[in-house]
Write a protein that holds these residues in place. Structure first.
Motif, PDB file in Angstrom:
ATOM      1  N   SER A  52       0.823  -1.210   0.000  1.00 18.95           N
ATOM      2  CA  SER A  52       0.000   0.000   0.000  1.00 18.95           C
ATOM      3  C   SER A  52       0.857   1.261   0.000  1.00 18.95           C
ATOM      4  CB  SER A  52      -0.945  -0.001   1.200  1.00 18.95           C
ATOM      5  OG  SER A  52      -0.216  -0.097   2.417  1.00 18.95           O
ATOM      6  N   PHE A  53       2.041   1.205   0.635  1.00 23.27           N
ATOM      7  CA  PHE A  53       2.884   2.393   0.697  1.00 23.27           C
ATOM      8  C   PHE A  53       3.619   2.677  -0.617  1.00 23.27           C
ATOM      9  CE2 PHE A  53       5.245  -1.095   2.865  1.00 23.27           C
ATOM     10  CZ  PHE A  53       6.283  -1.275   1.948  1.00 23.27           C
ATOM     11  N   ASP A  54       3.496   1.768  -1.582  1.00 26.67           N
ATOM     12  CA  ASP A  54       4.108   1.976  -2.900  1.00 26.67           C
ATOM     13  C   ASP A  54       3.199   2.758  -3.840  1.00 26.67           C
ATOM     14  OD1 ASP A  54       6.531   0.456  -2.481  1.00 26.67           O
ATOM     15  OD2 ASP A  54       5.310  -1.370  -2.616  1.00 26.67           O
ATOM     16  N   ILE A  55       1.998   3.086  -3.420  1.00 22.09           N
ATOM     17  CA  ILE A  55       0.992   3.625  -4.326  1.00 22.09           C
ATOM     18  C   ILE A  55       1.424   4.938  -4.977  1.00 22.09           C
ATOM     19  CG2 ILE A  55      -0.351   4.889  -2.580  1.00 22.09           C
ATOM     20  CD1 ILE A  55      -1.756   2.766  -5.488  1.00 22.09           C
ATOM     21  N   ASP A  56       2.105   5.820  -4.240  1.00 18.93           N
ATOM     22  CA  ASP A  56       2.537   7.090  -4.832  1.00 18.93           C
ATOM     23  C   ASP A  56       3.567   6.856  -5.933  1.00 18.93           C
ATOM     24  OD1 ASP A  56       0.848   8.562  -3.218  1.00 18.93           O
ATOM     25  OD2 ASP A  56       2.380   9.011  -1.706  1.00 18.93           O
ATOM     26  N   ALA A  57       4.471   5.913  -5.716  1.00 15.94           N
ATOM     27  CA  ALA A  57       5.472   5.586  -6.735  1.00 15.94           C
ATOM     28  C   ALA A  57       4.796   4.980  -7.968  1.00 15.94           C
ATOM     29  CB  ALA A  57       6.499   4.617  -6.167  1.00 15.94           C
ATOM     30  N   ILE A  58       3.779   4.153  -7.746  1.00 13.23           N
ATOM     31  CA  ILE A  58       3.032   3.547  -8.851  1.00 13.23           C
ATOM     32  C   ILE A  58       2.304   4.616  -9.653  1.00 13.23           C
ATOM     33  CG2 ILE A  58       1.050   2.055  -9.392  1.00 13.23           C
ATOM     34  CD1 ILE A  58       1.961   0.355  -6.908  1.00 13.23           C
ATOM     35  N   MET A  59       1.715   5.588  -8.962  1.00 14.50           N
ATOM     36  CA  MET A  59       1.009   6.656  -9.659  1.00 14.50           C
ATOM     37  C   MET A  59       1.969   7.546 -10.449  1.00 14.50           C
ATOM     38  SD  MET A  59      -2.075   5.991  -9.244  1.00 14.50           S
ATOM     39  CE  MET A  59      -2.629   7.419 -10.192  1.00 14.50           C
ATOM     40  N   ARG A  60       3.178   7.704  -9.970  1.00  9.19           N
ATOM     41  CA  ARG A  60       4.183   8.467 -10.725  1.00  9.19           C
ATOM     42  C   ARG A  60       4.474   7.779 -12.050  1.00  9.19           C
ATOM     43  NH1 ARG A  60      10.589   8.610  -9.755  1.00  9.19           N
ATOM     44  NH2 ARG A  60      11.126  10.202 -11.288  1.00  9.19           N
ATOM     45  N   ILE A  61       4.611   6.464 -12.013  1.00  9.76           N
ATOM     46  CA  ILE A  61       4.841   5.695 -13.239  1.00  9.76           C
ATOM     47  C   ILE A  61       3.635   5.822 -14.164  1.00  9.76           C
ATOM     48  CG2 ILE A  61       5.234   3.384 -14.187  1.00  9.76           C
ATOM     49  CD1 ILE A  61       6.532   2.698 -11.439  1.00  9.76           C
ATOM     50  N   GLU A  62       2.445   5.707 -13.599  1.00 11.78           N
ATOM     51  CA  GLU A  62       1.215   5.787 -14.387  1.00 11.78           C
ATOM     52  C   GLU A  62       1.119   7.121 -15.124  1.00 11.78           C
ATOM     53  OE1 GLU A  62      -2.766   4.217 -15.425  1.00 11.78           O
ATOM     54  OE2 GLU A  62      -0.779   3.434 -14.932  1.00 11.78           O
ATOM     55  N   ARG A  63       1.446   8.215 -14.446  1.00 15.91           N
ATOM     56  CA  ARG A  63       1.346   9.542 -15.059  1.00 15.91           C
ATOM     57  C   ARG A  63       2.387   9.731 -16.166  1.00 15.91           C
ATOM     58  NH1 ARG A  63      -0.029  10.906  -9.619  1.00 15.91           N
ATOM     59  NH2 ARG A  63       2.180  11.232  -9.092  1.00 15.91           N
ATOM     60  N   GLN A  64       3.546   9.102 -15.997  1.00 18.50           N
ATOM     61  CA  GLN A  64       4.572   9.211 -17.037  1.00 18.50           C
ATOM     62  C   GLN A  64       4.250   8.358 -18.259  1.00 18.50           C
ATOM     63  OE1 GLN A  64       8.696   8.677 -16.239  1.00 18.50           O
ATOM     64  NE2 GLN A  64       8.777  10.186 -14.580  1.00 18.50           N
ATOM     65  N   ALA A  65       3.653   7.213 -18.031  1.00 21.01           N
ATOM     66  CA  ALA A  65       3.490   6.215 -19.094  1.00 21.01           C
ATOM     67  C   ALA A  65       2.262   6.424 -19.975  1.00 21.01           C
ATOM     68  CB  ALA A  65       3.450   4.819 -18.479  1.00 21.01           C
ATOM     69  N   PHE A  66       1.209   7.015 -19.424  1.00 20.64           N
ATOM     70  CA  PHE A  66      -0.051   7.078 -20.163  1.00 20.64           C
ATOM     71  C   PHE A  66      -0.626   8.495 -20.204  1.00 20.64           C
ATOM     72  CE2 PHE A  66       0.144   2.835 -18.107  1.00 20.64           C
ATOM     73  CZ  PHE A  66       0.258   2.066 -19.257  1.00 20.64           C
ATOM     74  N   ILE A  67      -1.345   8.801 -21.262  1.00 20.77           N
ATOM     75  CA  ILE A  67      -1.995  10.104 -21.354  1.00 20.77           C
ATOM     76  C   ILE A  67      -3.121  10.168 -20.318  1.00 20.77           C
ATOM     77  CG2 ILE A  67      -1.413  10.325 -23.796  1.00 20.77           C
ATOM     78  CD1 ILE A  67      -4.296   9.601 -24.496  1.00 20.77           C
TER      79      ILE A  67
END
Length: 213
Positions: free
Chosen positions: A8-23
């Motif tokens: 659960s504490f990885d969620i911010d890092a995951i969202m950073r990847i999501e914002r970089q990878a997809f429109i």
């Protein structure tokens, strides 16, 4: 590089990847990822750069990629309309409604890397290792399924090289940066046996060696 189940504490890092990878129009919401981690943590490995340089610069390892999946009992029938067939692949769908640990289809719902880690061959190694681990852990899985944007040529080349074939094309499934222009969604599949035959004898040969998923 190591693979670990997302926490659960990885969620911010995951969202950073999501914002970089997809429109923006096809980015998943944080709540969707939180549910995926809670419901099927084993199917949500993250790729961490644990190299000495990265640890020194960041004060710890860096989450540089994520892979999330779920297991389905069944898929829509080929005779179904595009509208009916595409419902399973809808953005933001609730994993609680679709995931079944005893199912036969491993659906890769999303997979991405930070921009600076792309183009180095890591994507294929990460994807291959994650799918191989899950197919080994769930022997009832017969087939691996995913949906890819027709414009994502880099991702397509990874899937093609791993033995995926086109199962169906969903016209105009993905929005693009150009208003009123949509890209086709390509449903691809591959026998799970292709990944069960992959062997990683030791950590030197498996660059993504880590804990068992």
């Amino acid at each position: 590089m190591n693979l670990f189940p997302a926490q659960s504490f990885d969620i911010d890092a995951i969202m950073r990847i999501e914002r970089q990878a997809f429109i923006p129009s096809i980015q998943e919401k944080k709540s969707a990822f939180e549910k995926r981690i809670k419901v099927f943590q084993q199917g949500f490995p993250i790729l961490c750069d644990c190299g000495e340089k990265t640890v020194k610069e960041n004060g710890g390892s860096l989450v540089c990629g994520y892979f999330c999946s779920e297991i389905w009992d069944s898929m829509s029938q080929p005779s179904d309309s595009d509208k009916v067939f595409s419902r399973r692949f809808a953005l933001g769908h609730n994993i609680k409604d679709t995931h079944s640990p005893s199912g036969k289809y491993l659906y890769v719902s999303s997979f991405a890397l930070l921009r600076e880690y792309q183009g180095k061959g890591l994507g294929k190694k990460f994807f291959e290792s994650a799918v191989a681990s899950l197919c080994g852990a769930f022997p009832l899985v017969d087939e691996v399924v995913l949906l890819v944007d027709s414009e994502w040529t880099g991702a397509r080349s990874i899937y093609d090289s791993l033995g995926f074939s086109v199962a169906r094309v969903l016209p105009g499934f993905f929005p693009t940066l150009t208003k009123k222009v949509f890209a086709d969604g390509i449903v691809m599949k591959c026998p799970a046996g292709n990944f069960r035959s992959i062997e990683f004898p030791n950590e030197k040969e498996n660059e993504l060696a880590g804990i068992v998923l």
